[in-house]
Design an enzyme around this catalytic site. Structure first.
Site, short mmCIF file in Angstrom:
data_model
loop_
_atom_site.label_atom_id
_atom_site.label_comp_id
_atom_site.label_asym_id
_atom_site.label_seq_id
_atom_site.Cartn_x
_atom_site.Cartn_y
_atom_site.Cartn_z
N LYS A 38 2.88 -37.42 92.04
CA LYS A 38 3.89 -38.45 92.31
C LYS A 38 5.06 -38.34 91.33
O LYS A 38 6.23 -38.35 91.73
CB LYS A 38 3.24 -39.84 92.18
CG LYS A 38 4.22 -40.98 92.08
CD LYS A 38 3.54 -42.33 91.95
CE LYS A 38 3.16 -42.74 90.55
NZ LYS A 38 4.24 -43.27 89.71
N ASN A 39 4.74 -38.23 90.03
CA ASN A 39 5.80 -38.29 89.03
C ASN A 39 6.60 -37.00 88.90
O ASN A 39 7.59 -36.95 88.17
CB ASN A 39 5.22 -38.73 87.67
CG ASN A 39 4.78 -40.18 87.71
OD1 ASN A 39 5.16 -40.92 88.62
ND2 ASN A 39 3.99 -40.59 86.73
N CYS A 133 7.86 -54.68 83.38
CA CYS A 133 6.85 -54.64 84.44
C CYS A 133 5.49 -54.91 83.83
O CYS A 133 5.39 -55.19 82.64
CB CYS A 133 6.90 -53.32 85.20
SG CYS A 133 6.21 -51.95 84.31
N ARG A 138 10.23 -52.02 79.48
CA ARG A 138 10.53 -50.62 79.85
C ARG A 138 12.03 -50.37 79.75
O ARG A 138 12.73 -50.33 80.77
CB ARG A 138 10.02 -50.31 81.26
CG ARG A 138 8.61 -50.71 81.53
CD ARG A 138 7.60 -49.65 81.67
NE ARG A 138 7.89 -48.37 82.20
CZ ARG A 138 7.41 -47.90 83.36
NH1 ARG A 138 6.65 -48.66 84.12
NH2 ARG A 138 7.66 -46.67 83.74
N ASP A 324 -1.29 -42.73 81.31
CA ASP A 324 -1.63 -43.02 82.71
C ASP A 324 -3.13 -42.85 83.00
O ASP A 324 -3.56 -43.12 84.13
CB ASP A 324 -0.81 -42.14 83.66
CG ASP A 324 0.66 -42.54 83.68
OD1 ASP A 324 0.97 -43.65 83.23
OD2 ASP A 324 1.49 -41.74 84.16
N ARG A 416 0.60 -47.34 95.73
CA ARG A 416 1.85 -46.78 95.23
C ARG A 416 1.65 -45.35 94.72
O ARG A 416 2.57 -44.54 94.76
CB ARG A 416 2.39 -47.63 94.07
CG ARG A 416 2.99 -48.95 94.50
CD ARG A 416 3.67 -49.60 93.30
NE ARG A 416 4.23 -48.57 92.44
CZ ARG A 416 4.06 -48.51 91.12
NH1 ARG A 416 3.40 -49.41 90.49
NH2 ARG A 416 4.60 -47.52 90.43
N1 EPU Z 1 11.56 -45.77 76.16
C1 EPU Z 1 12.60 -46.25 75.39
N2 EPU Z 1 13.85 -46.11 75.89
C2 EPU Z 1 14.13 -45.51 77.08
C3 EPU Z 1 13.06 -45.01 77.83
C4 EPU Z 1 11.78 -45.15 77.35
O1 EPU Z 1 12.40 -46.78 74.31
O2 EPU Z 1 15.30 -45.42 77.45
C5 EPU Z 1 10.18 -45.89 75.67
C6 EPU Z 1 9.28 -46.64 76.65
O3 EPU Z 1 9.37 -48.04 76.48
C7 EPU Z 1 7.92 -46.10 76.29
C8 EPU Z 1 8.22 -44.64 75.95
O4 EPU Z 1 9.61 -44.60 75.61
O5 EPU Z 1 7.43 -46.74 75.14
C9 EPU Z 1 7.94 -43.66 77.04
O6 EPU Z 1 8.51 -44.09 78.26
P1 EPU Z 1 9.03 -43.07 79.36
O7 EPU Z 1 10.51 -43.22 79.49
O8 EPU Z 1 8.51 -41.70 79.06
O9 EPU Z 1 8.36 -43.62 80.67
P2 EPU Z 1 8.96 -43.51 82.13
O10 EPU Z 1 9.76 -42.28 82.24
O11 EPU Z 1 9.60 -44.81 82.48
C10 EPU Z 1 7.03 -42.10 83.16
C11 EPU Z 1 6.07 -42.24 84.30
C12 EPU Z 1 5.03 -43.31 83.96
C13 EPU Z 1 4.30 -42.87 82.68
C14 EPU Z 1 5.32 -42.65 81.55
C15 EPU Z 1 4.70 -42.11 80.28
C16 EPU Z 1 7.41 -41.68 86.22
C17 EPU Z 1 8.06 -42.10 87.47
N3 EPU Z 1 6.81 -42.62 85.50
O12 EPU Z 1 7.64 -43.37 83.00
O13 EPU Z 1 4.10 -43.33 85.04
O14 EPU Z 1 3.38 -43.87 82.29
O15 EPU Z 1 6.32 -41.71 81.99
O16 EPU Z 1 4.05 -40.92 80.52
O17 EPU Z 1 7.39 -40.50 85.90
C18 EPU Z 1 2.52 -44.28 86.49
O18 EPU Z 1 2.59 -43.25 87.19
O19 EPU Z 1 1.63 -45.14 86.66
C19 EPU Z 1 3.51 -44.50 85.43
C20 EPU Z 1 3.74 -45.70 84.90
#
Ligand code: EPU
Length: 437
Positions: A38-39, A133, A138, A324, A416
């Site tokens: 998915k991701n 969320c 986030r 995850d 999802r």
């Molecule tokens: N963070 C920041 N600033 C930002 C972005 C992130 O401080 O601008 C922090 C977040 O709060 C968190 C950390 O950095 O503490 C990592 O967050 P990340 O941005 O890597 O998460 P994401 O890209 O929003 C993706 C996956 C998530 C998975 C996370 C971590 C997708 C669509 N989503 O989210 O997947 O948990 O990486 O590996 O790729 C799931 O599939 O259930 C899911 C939540």
């Protein structure tokens, strides 16, 4: 009626309210085919905005999040067509609309992945700011910081992030935050930088296989990206990208979830379409728990036949233990012979499953970003509430071994991100069925 059919037929704005009914205790045995990630699929689909001509994607899972992103892409002028059970075709037909509105983004956070492609290709992106969320706060500050480094102007307009740029200019940037690298933030900057002028260097880039898969896709479209899969990624901008054909990598989180399903039921599963090299941190922990994991002839075999040992688990960015799979691992360690400590280093509030597992007889104590898991001899069935995608999977896993009946409510969360999970589990011996309320 398949889940897909049911959801396609659900009236707009009304969530299907199915629950799973699980009678625990069966050992799982047999083979399971893991779907596409998915991701990885979501940002690659968004990257089609960058491309001239047709993009053809194989191994895209049929999930609610994928269907939701298609709705958004269609609004943004991308025409999509899915061969029955097969390839997804995407083609940009109209570049006028650059707005991903609240009503769509609020349904799925990964919609943020259109930010980079819209800005790079159309020089304007207006995307509703995703809120918090169930797994916590986030922020998307790093996404915006990256776009600004490439020369974009940003402002907040009625809750939307508005980015504009006459042209994008390659830049050197550090993309780490207080919790390390960002997965979708790296994906966004990577996509934007492909069409920027000159060289971009992203330091503290996310190393997740899903980001590497996106980079491989973009390179096949004509981009010049090197270093993906390491914390320092270099992108040399090109004038244009053209659509290509690509096969999305297997979903390592679905594979890890089925590994835990085999372990928690003392069963034996063969997982096909599973890349063990993407799961080494998980394999390391599961082996310490006492689970046998081997590469077999057709896939990966996972078997467990004895009392589980406790282990400590700390989630980290890849190649560390994935957040995850934290909830699912907690369900497993509930039944270990002793105390385990689980520490969440990516989303420190991602613990809504703790109270639900305790309702099933687990002994879990949360202290800040850490949960102490005191192993118990058995879990007991109960009605429980899914709060997010991975927490729901943990409750289903607990239900597979709990004594009696477990009802997991709000399974739209699990739909999802897991394709037909109840059918896959039932095919290897679980007693689980979907009930429409
Ligand atoms: N963070 C920041 N600033 C930002 C972005 C992130 O401080 O601008 C922090 C977040 O709060 C968190 C950390 O950095 O503490 C990592 O967050 P990340 O941005 O890597 O998460 P994401 O890209 O929003 C993706 C996956 C998530 C998975 C996370 C971590 C997708 C669509 N989503 O989210 O997947 O948990 O990486 O590996 O790729 C799931 O599939 O259930 C899911 C939540």
């Amino acid at each position: 009626m398949s889940i897909g059919d049911r959801q396609r037929r659900a009236p707009q704005g009304v969530e299907p309210v199915d629950h799973f009914e699980i009678n625990g205790g069966n050992r799982l045995r047999g083979a399971v085919t893991i779907g596409g990630a998915k991701n990885a699929a979501l940002p690659i689909m968004a990257a089609s905005i960058l491309c001239e001509g047709e993009t053809i994607l194989h191994n895209v899972p049929d999930l609610q999040d994928v269907r939701q992103l298609l709705v958004l892409l269609n609004r943004l002028g991308v025409k999509s067509e899915r061969e029955a059970g097969g390839a997804l075709h995407l083609r940009v037909e109209d570049e006028m609309n650059c707005h991903a509105p609240y009503e769509l983004v609020s349904k799925m956070r990964a919609s943020i992945c259109v930010l980079g492609p819209l800005l790079a290709k159309r020089r304007r992106a207006q995307v509703s700011m995703p809120g918090g969320c169930a797994i916590g706060d986030r922020p998307v500050n790093l996404h915006i910081q990256g776009m600004e480094a490439l020369g974009a102007d940003s402002e907040l307009v009625n809750g939307d992030i508005l980015l504009k740029a006459k042209k994008l200019q390659g830049a050197e940037m550090f993309l780490g935050g207080p919790f390390g690298s960002t997965v979708t933030g790296t994906a966004n900057v990577l996509m934007a930088a492909t069409l920027a002028e000159g060289r971009t260097v992203i330091e503290s880039a996310a190393c997740e296989p899903e980001v590497s898969d996106l980079a491989e896709f973009l390179n096949a479209c004509g981009a010049q990206i090197t270093g993906h899969g390491t914390p320092r990624v270099t992108v040399d901008g090109v004038a244009s990208l053209s659509g290509t054909e690509h096969t999305v990598i297997p979903d390592r989180i679905e594979a890890g979830t089925f590994m835990i399903a085999a372990a928690i039921t003392n069963g034996e599963l063969e997982l096909t379409n599973c890349r063990l090299e993407h799961l080494l941190a998980v394999v390391d922990r599961l082996r310490r728990v006492g689970v046998n994991i081997e590469r077999g002839e057709k896939g990966v075999t996972v078997a467990s036949s004895r009392r589980l040992e406790p282990v400590d688990v700390t989630t980290q960015a890849y190649p560390g233990f994935p957040t995850d799979l934290q909830a699912q691992t907690m369900a497993l360690l509930c039944l270990a012979d002793g105390n385990s400590v689980i520490t969440e280093k990516i989303f420190p509030d991602r613990f809504l499953h703790v109270a639900e597992l305790n309702r099933m007889g687990a002994h879990l104590r949360k202290e800040g970003p850490t949960v102490i898991v005191q192993g118990v001899k058995k879990l007991v069935g109960a009605p429980v509430m899914a709060s997010d995608l991975r927490a729901s999977a943990a409750l289903v896993l607990a239900g597979l071994i709990a004594k009696g009946t477990t009802r997991v409510h709000r399974v739209y969360h699990i739909d999802r991100g897991y394709e037909r999970i109840e059918e896959k589990l039932a095919s290897v011996g679980a007693e689980v069925r979907r009930v429409s309320e």
